[in-house]
Motif scaffolding. Structure first.
Motif, PDB file in Angstrom:
ATOM      1  N   PHE A  37      -2.526   8.770  -8.153  1.00 29.20           N
ATOM      2  CA  PHE A  37      -2.053   7.407  -8.306  1.00 29.20           C
ATOM      3  C   PHE A  37      -1.175   7.262  -9.550  1.00 29.20           C
TER       4      PHE A  37
ATOM      5  N   ASN B 149       0.863  -1.180   0.000  1.00 30.06           N
ATOM      6  CA  ASN B 149       0.000   0.000   0.000  1.00 30.06           C
ATOM      7  C   ASN B 149       0.904   1.236   0.000  1.00 30.06           C
TER       8      ASN B 149
ATOM      9  N   GLN C 264      -7.745  11.541  -7.339  1.00 28.77           N
ATOM     10  CA  GLN C 264      -7.155  10.274  -6.885  1.00 28.77           C
ATOM     11  C   GLN C 264      -6.454   9.581  -8.044  1.00 28.77           C
TER      12      GLN C 264
ATOM     13  N   ALA D 170      -2.802  -0.071  -5.399  1.00 26.93           N
ATOM     14  CA  ALA D 170      -3.009   0.584  -4.110  1.00 26.93           C
ATOM     15  C   ALA D 170      -4.258   1.458  -4.106  1.00 26.93           C
ATOM     16  N   ASN D 171      -4.637   2.018  -5.256  1.00 23.04           N
ATOM     17  CA  ASN D 171      -5.826   2.882  -5.220  1.00 23.04           C
ATOM     18  C   ASN D 171      -7.116   2.082  -5.018  1.00 23.04           C
TER      19      ASN D 171
ATOM     20  N   GLU E   6     -11.326   1.239   1.592  1.00 23.42           N
ATOM     21  CA  GLU E   6     -11.252   1.886   2.898  1.00 23.42           C
ATOM     22  C   GLU E   6     -12.298   2.987   3.030  1.00 23.42           C
ATOM     23  N   ARG E   7     -12.649   3.609   1.905  1.00 20.53           N
ATOM     24  CA  ARG E   7     -13.674   4.646   1.916  1.00 20.53           C
ATOM     25  C   ARG E   7     -14.990   4.044   2.416  1.00 20.53           C
TER      26      ARG E   7
ATOM     27  N   TRP F 271      -7.874   2.436  -1.471  1.00 16.86           N
ATOM     28  CA  TRP F 271      -8.553   3.693  -1.132  1.00 16.86           C
ATOM     29  C   TRP F 271     -10.062   3.518  -1.259  1.00 16.86           C
TER      30      TRP F 271
ATOM     31  N   PRO G 222      -8.116   7.410   4.624  1.00 15.14           N
ATOM     32  CA  PRO G 222      -8.248   6.310   3.669  1.00 15.14           C
ATOM     33  C   PRO G 222      -6.978   6.073   2.841  1.00 15.14           C
ATOM     34  N   TYR G 223      -6.080   7.091   2.750  1.00  9.44           N
ATOM     35  CA  TYR G 223      -4.929   6.927   1.858  1.00  9.44           C
ATOM     36  C   TYR G 223      -3.689   6.409   2.584  1.00  9.44           C
ATOM     37  N   SER G 224      -3.741   6.304   3.893  1.00 12.05           N
ATOM     38  CA  SER G 224      -2.602   5.935   4.739  1.00 12.05           C
ATOM     39  C   SER G 224      -1.327   6.699   4.395  1.00 12.05           C
TER      40      SER G 224
END
Lengths: 197, 197
Positions: B31, A63, B27, A89-90, A96-97, A93, B2-4
């Motif tokens: 990315f 990530n 985003q 990795a996106n 997690e949102r 996102w 959310p993006y850590s």
């Protein structure tokens, strides 16, 4: 030089490199920036350059992070028995949102695509296998494309023999969409994945 | 988060400030940038920050420039007897791209809009009047909106008494468009502005 300023010309050219930005959008952005306060423009510029020297990839799940190990992998609140495998990795996102998933992630860095010359050794599959010691479920959340499906099947073949539960995110009609406009394959998957009420 | 990564978070927030860029596009851009070489990202960042300290406005026509006076105003190849009046500097970019016009420009910095509280004193009209000594034609190229038309009429009323030819760019059917889909006002303007074959 149509812009009578090489700085404007350069800014237009550079912004055109961004995905989804053509020459007209870039001109519009540059003209917008020219009308903003210097601080606003500097803020944007700094935020971009910080991406370069601050962001790296988590050495466990790949990530994006600013440390060696990302927030999610470090968090004690996450369920360490589940790993959700994503392409990039996106995708994390997006998941997690939503906020419903409390397990860990693993970024493959792509999908199997023989036509593009991408085989298992080009993805972070070895790294995934090394993480499976105390894991009871692997959720494959690659995109529902041909390549995404093939990658899911490939992972299942590798991981199922280890007595780990392998699941795939549901493919079906998106919430709010219309049955009438759904394509055949999506409809077929929706019917296949039907659940009892 | 959310993006850590706070750098990613900040970059998304900053890119959202650009016109036409929402959270999802931002985003996607971030990315994309994370996957580019550091140099590519630095180039974009530098190009933006250069806008701040390199670009200013021409003291004659208010076009964007890096000098005190812009390339067009300085050029000896331009016809100094014609001034094309535009709303904003980016309108000059559009007209220069075409390449047919060889006169000078004047950027008003907006249009008359009583509803928004923009009167003649908020535009660079005084500066335009000061430039009319050796000018034989003023072409008003404000947008064909209500405000643009009103501004054109206002300028005509001011400048015509000085015995200077005032013209307005033609409004009509865009090249390649379809009569059937043109709105009534455009059709009416196209008929009004008909020319002999």
């Amino acid at each position: 030089m149509p812009y009578s300023s090489s700085a404007v010309e350069r800014a237009v050219t550079e912004l055109c490199k961004l995905p989804g930005v053509g020459k007209k959008s870039a001109q519009r952005m540059v003209f917008f920036l020219l009308k903003q306060s210097p601080q606003t423009v500097k803020d944007i510029s700094t935020a971009l350059s910080e991406l370069v020297y601050k962001v790296r990839f988590c050495s466990i799940c790949f990530n994006v992070t600013e440390e060696d190990i990302c927030d999610i992998c470090r968090s004690e609140k996450r369920d360490r028995s589940a790993i959700c495998v994503v392409e990039e990795a996106n995708d994390i996102w997006a998941l997690e949102r939503m906020g419903d998933y409390r397990g860990l992630y693993h970024v493959l860095g792509g999908v199997l695509s023989p036509l593009d010359g991408i085989g298992p050794e080009d993805l972070r599959i070895k790294e995934l296998l090394r993480r499976l010691d105390s894991v009871s479920e692997v959720i494959v959340a690659t995109n529902p494309s041909t390549e995404g499906e093939a990658t899911a099947l490939y992972l299942a073949k590798l991981i199922k023999p280890l007595n780990i539960k392998m699941t795939r995110i549901a493919r079906g009609i998106p919430v709010g969409a219309d049955l009438e406009f759904a394509d055949d394959l999506t409809l077929s998957r929706a019917l296949e994945g039907r659940a009892e009420l």
